[in-house]
Write an enzyme that holds these catalytic residues in place. Structure first.
Site, PDB file in Angstrom:
ATOM      1  N   CYS A 152       1.383  -0.915   0.047  1.00  0.00           N
ATOM      2  CA  CYS A 152      -0.058   0.012  -0.249  1.00  0.00           C
ATOM      3  C   CYS A 152       1.033   1.144  -0.124  1.00  0.00           C
ATOM      4  O   CYS A 152       0.785   2.370  -0.758  1.00  0.00           O
ATOM      5  CB  CYS A 152      -0.942  -0.175   1.324  1.00  0.00           C
ATOM      6  SG  CYS A 152       0.042  -0.246   2.521  1.00  0.00           S
ATOM      7  N   HIS A 156      -1.397   1.411   7.299  1.00  0.00           N
ATOM      8  CA  HIS A 156      -1.975   1.655   6.558  1.00  0.00           C
ATOM      9  C   HIS A 156      -1.599   2.999   4.873  1.00  0.00           C
ATOM     10  O   HIS A 156      -1.814   3.442   5.756  1.00  0.00           O
ATOM     11  CB  HIS A 156      -3.668   0.890   6.092  1.00  0.00           C
ATOM     12  CG  HIS A 156      -4.108   0.958   4.568  1.00  0.00           C
ATOM     13  ND1 HIS A 156      -3.623   0.346   3.936  1.00  0.00           N
ATOM     14  CD2 HIS A 156      -4.763   1.278   3.883  1.00  0.00           C
ATOM     15  CE1 HIS A 156      -4.360   0.070   2.528  1.00  0.00           C
ATOM     16  NE2 HIS A 156      -5.449   0.994   3.060  1.00  0.00           N
TER      17      HIS A 156
END
Length: 964
Positions: A365, A904
């Site tokens: 990510c 994230h």
């Protein structure tokens, strides 16, 4: 002969041990008493019984580590050890484990000197249960035990060479053993790396739809994969066909070869498909996933003449090779076309922008976020959608021979051509792993670090300068800034000239002043982005209970307010002020967990972020002169009674352990008992009304454990207790214990203990002790912070982008590890440095420095930064007053949520033509309101300059060499 020599050593050791034990007891003492815990003489779990001092252990491990560093080679074994255990061992042998943050090396010598005199405990057996699946309780074999995912080196585990592991295991035992092999990463930049997480593949057998999990090194060859699959599934190799089955779709057939699994673009946890070839069908195929023959694939910029007429030869592009590197292709791999879209695809007519997501290939990510921000940078999109063939520099030794630029260009074209279909950037990830091995594997990384590498790599791959001239830099020597800045920029452009320089690079003025001779040195340096510190304004409230080691008072909770990003030394100073600490006194911080001392917070630069709100922190207050060599920790235990058996039917720890120091060189059992009586004296009952309920005092509630008596009763009890003991028996029910609380040893008054050790005793509270002392003060100490009315404050305590810029441009001394060589003094000096912005680029990237890195702790600053979306005017920060406007508009953000390593990344990007913002969360893309993009997760801010110029100039701006 070997046996005889070994026997001689063991006998000699036993004599030495017996002589040491005899010295520990006075004449007439109890000769049956066992060896003192923590003496190092006996260990469980197969550990060696040979004594080894902390200094000797430190030297052994240091020598073995140095030897390992000198003999780095592929295939060396390393072992994973829990950081939790390894930190305890480092403290025991005297290694600094304070987790000093970069740029914060100074410390309070008053605290550090005291802390260095304290003796750390010897750790128990090696315990890796916190870093393996199921906590190590599973019945699987040791070679089948798997590490938990998402662990971070340093924070969760450390890697030690095989020799170090063998020594530690010999001394301490424990486990489980977690061996990992060293591999070589990279092509042009070869790095050694320990493969902590091998490649995990899901094998699907098409014959019975069964599933198996395979674990191999990503450096293992496809041949090794075939051998393992065939052995596991009982199939002959010439009858096996294995497919790259990424996303449940046949991408490419894997052919037996020496190509590594990483080069085959296989990803963590992806599927591979096994098919059996019947005897009437050849096992050699040249078919794509749909059964069609593979066509020639354009491997250069789509639509350019770079690859027209080229064909694939052995999976590489023929007809366009670098003369400098014969046999190496700048083309992308065979499976480029299978990442979700044909590489030949071009943007459809009238289609602008990129609304395709990027699939997460396993903790990628960070890469997806940075790529989406770059792809949506208007000058870069325009550049890579055109024919950039002539600017590919295949001969630059600092570049990737054009491969990175081509890979990025092809990925950008796919994103612009895919509509809403998500792309799997497997080939780009493969190129990234080859050229930047620090990003290989499947760990989480920093999107800013990736962005820095990509911008630099794209610049070198697209550098228009083929032969860089040598240029000798000159000092400013009092010349006007305008003259020096033009000269420095001209010299820079003579060696660095690319679209990246045109678009992203600016120039700042750096001024150094010698603190001794006042020599001033001025240079003008280029920058690609600005890393802005986040000035701290957020405070946190912390409650700590202070225990008086000088027995001058009862424990008292104090609540103080501190900067959230402060350190333990700040907490000590605030507590000292709150409790009126004297100059000759010291506070020892400790965390209490499950009625034990979980850890001591002795290091001044331990970040406060390591202390959680629900923890219980105490501080023991002592006169400095009373802090002896031997630390004594007193635990409290009470006996649960059984109706059927008056004898003990169970014991349980309760309350807060008490810590004191023994000043004697060789403390005795009598010294320990005297110290226990002393620390208990503040809790002695002095009030009457034996039948009245005990009220809450000092915030500590009482319970049924406590029984009241009058002061005269207490004196009677204590006197009777002392008279009823022999000359060597203890008056208090004390037992010596160890770290695990599984061993309890009686001792007498004349028992002699070795000084410098940490002695731990358990006080068994009987009815007599409960009558004499009030134990309620030892229980229910408050948490560090209890959520209440002041819990929600983040938005009010925000800082602005302007304050971050002010902090970045603030004058500051260089660090001791970054000193400047003064040409006048002819010595390195800790000069005063001042940065000023001189010229700004068309695209400016702000990196908000949210992460601080220590030896073990990686901390994130979650402060909300108030940044404008429109009309960011930076004119006042630019020293070069050329009359031009420096107003910017935000167009992309790289966000980070959660903590570093386990968090994230996502991105916000604006489609300029639509004038609309979108949220890019890996594969998922959705529109978002402009009012919702300003969050505390913002990490990288991308701004483009707004200029009041003609349309013609705007269209050619990115091609100009000026950054005005």
């Amino acid at each position: 002969m070997i046996w005889f020599f070994s026997r001689f050593i063991v006998d000699a050791y036993k004599k030495l041990r017996d002589s040491r034990l005899r010295k520990k007891h006075k004449p007439g003492g109890d000769s049956s008493i066992r060896a003192i815990p923590d003496s190092g003489l006996m260990m469980e779990n197969g550990a060696s019984c040979l004594p080894c001092t902390p200094e000797e252990e430190h030297k052994f491990v240091t020598d073995l580590r140095n030897e390992s560093e000198r003999n780095l080679k592929e295939g060396n074994l390393y072992f994973v050890i829990s950081s939790r255990w390894f930190r305890r061992w480092e403290r025991y042998v005297g290694i600094d484990t304070d987790g000093n943050l970069k740029g914060n090396q100074s410390s309070d010598s008053r605290h550090s000197n005291v802390a260095s005199n304290l003796v750390a405990e010897r750790p128990g057996p090696i315990d890796n249960s916190d870093i393996v699946e199921n906590g190590g309780d599973c019945d699987c074999k040791e070679n089948e035990i798997q590490l938990r995912r998402m662990l971070m080196e340093g924070q969760d585990y450390v890697l030690v060479p095989q020799g170090v592991w063998e020594k530690l295991h010999q001394w301490y035992g424990g486990g489980p053993a977690l061996p990992r092999k060293m591999i070589v990463q990279g092509v042009y930049q070869r790095n050694f790396d320990v493969e902590v997480y091998p490649l995990c593949l899901n094998l699907i057998d098409s014959r019975d739809e069964s599933r198996s999990i395979l674990r191999l090194s990503r450096k293992a060859s496809v041949t090794e994969l075939f051998q393992k699959v065939c052995a596991l599934r009982g199939i002959e190799q010439d009858k096996a066909r294995i497919w790259d089955y990424f996303n449940k779709r046949k991408h490419a057939q894997l052919l037996v070869s020496n190509k590594s699994l990483e080069e085959a673009n296989l990803q963590m946890d992806q599927d591979i498909l096994l098919e059996q070839v019947d005897e009437h069908h050849s096992s050699r195929f040249s078919l794509d996933s749909a059964g069609n023959k593979l066509a020639s694939v354009s491997l250069g910029p789509s639509g350019s003449s770079l690859t027209r007429g080229s064909s694939l030869s052995n999976g590489h592009l023929s007809g366009y090779r670098s003369n400098m590197y014969p046999g190496r292709s700048v083309g992308l791999g065979l499976t480029e076309m299978n990442d979700g879209l044909d590489a030949n695809s071009s943007p459809k007519k009238g289609e602008k922008g990129a609304l395709a997501g990027l699939q997460n290939l396993g903790n990628t990510c960070f890469m997806n976020s940075a790529l989406q921000c770059l792809v949506h940078t208007p000058p870069l999109m325009e550049y890579f959608l055109k024919d950039y063939r002539d600017e590919i520099n295949t001969k630059n030794p600092l570049g990737m021979h054009g491969e990175l630029a081509i890979a990025f260009g092809e990925l950008l074209r796919k994103l612009c051509s895919a509509g809403r279909t998500a792309i799997a950037p497997r080939v780009f990830k493969g190129k990234l792993s080859r050229f930047a091995p620090q990003f290989s594997g499947y760990n989480q990384h920093d999107s800013q670090e990736l962005l820095a590498f990509l911008l630099d790599g794209l610049h070198e791959d697209l550098n228009r300068v083929k032969q860089k001239p040598y240029i000798e830099m000159k000092d400013s020597d009092g010349r006007p800034d305008e003259e020096v800045s033009v000269e420095c920029w001209r010299n820079h452009k003579a060696r660095n000239d690319s679209v990246i320089v045109d678009v992203f690079q600016g120039q700042y003025k750096s001024t150094l002043v010698c603190p001794v001779c006042s020599k001033i040195s001025i240079t003008f340096d280029p920058f690609m982005y600005l890393s802005l510190p986040l000035p701290s304004t957020i405070t946190r409230t912390m409650t700590v209970t202070v225990f008086y080691g000088d027995v001058s008072g009862l424990p008292m909770p104090y609540t103080v307010s501190l900067l959230k990003n402060g350190f333990c030394k700040d907490l000590l100073l605030a507590l000292g002020s709150a409790c009126c600490l004297k100059s000759d006194e010291h506070l020892l911080l400790a965390e209490v967990f499950e009625n034990k001392i979980y850890r001591y917070l002795e290091m001044p630069l331990e970040p406060l972020i390591s202390i959680k709100d629900d923890e219980h922190i105490v501080a023991f207050r002592y006169p400095k002169k009373g802090m002896g060599k031997t630390k004594l920790v007193i635990f409290h235990r009470w006996q649960e009674k059984s109706a059927s058996d008056y004898r003990r039917s169970g014991t349980k720890l309760f309350g807060t352990p008490l810590v004191t120091f023994l000043g004697e060189d060789q403390p005795s059992g009598a010294d320990i008992e005297s110290a226990v009586f002393k620390v208990l004296s503040p809790f002695k009952r002095t009030y009457s009304s034996a039948k009245a309920p005990i009220a809450k005092e000092n915030g500590f509630p009482t319970d049924g454990l406590d029984v009241q008596c009058s002061s005269s009763d207490a004196q009677t009890v204590e006197k009777a207790e002392l008279e009823g003991t022999s000359s060597t028996d203890l008056s208090l029910p004390l037992l010596l214990t160890d770290d695990t609380f599984t061993s309890f040893t009686a001792f007498k008054k004349d028992t002699i203990f070795e000084s410098g050790k940490i002695l731990k005793v358990v006080l068994d509270w009987t009815d007599k002790e409960r009558e004499l002392y009030d134990a309620s003060y030892l229980k229910d100490i408050p948490e560090v912070y209890k959520s209440g009315f002041a819990a929600k404050k983040t938005r009010q305590e925000a800082i602005s982008i302007s304050s971050c810029l002010d902090a970045f441009l603030m004058e500051e001394p260089l660090g001791p590890d970054d000193m400047w060589y003064c040409p006048c003094c002819k010595e390195h000096r800790q000069a005063i440095k001042k940065l000023d912005l001189w010229m700004l680029p068309e695209i400016i990237v702000f990196h908000l420095k949210r992460f601080t890195y220590g030896r073990y702790l990686k901390n994130k600053i979650g402060t909300f930064v108030n940044f404008p979306i429109h009309n960011l005017d930076l004119s006042k920060y630019v020293m070069n007053k050329d009359g031009k406007s420096y107003v910017y508009e935000l167009y992309a953000i790289s966000n980070h949520y959660g903590e570093l390593g386990g968090g994230h990344y996502t991105a916000y990007a604006k489609l300029i033509d639509e004038n609309r913002w979108y949220h890019f969360d890996d594969s998922h893309v959705s529109p978002v309101n402009e009012s919702d993009i300003q969050t505390s997760a913002a990490y990288l801010l991308f701004y483009k300059r707004v200029r009041a110029v003609s349309k013609a100039e705007t269209g050619e701006a990115w091609q100009s060499h000026s950054i005005c």
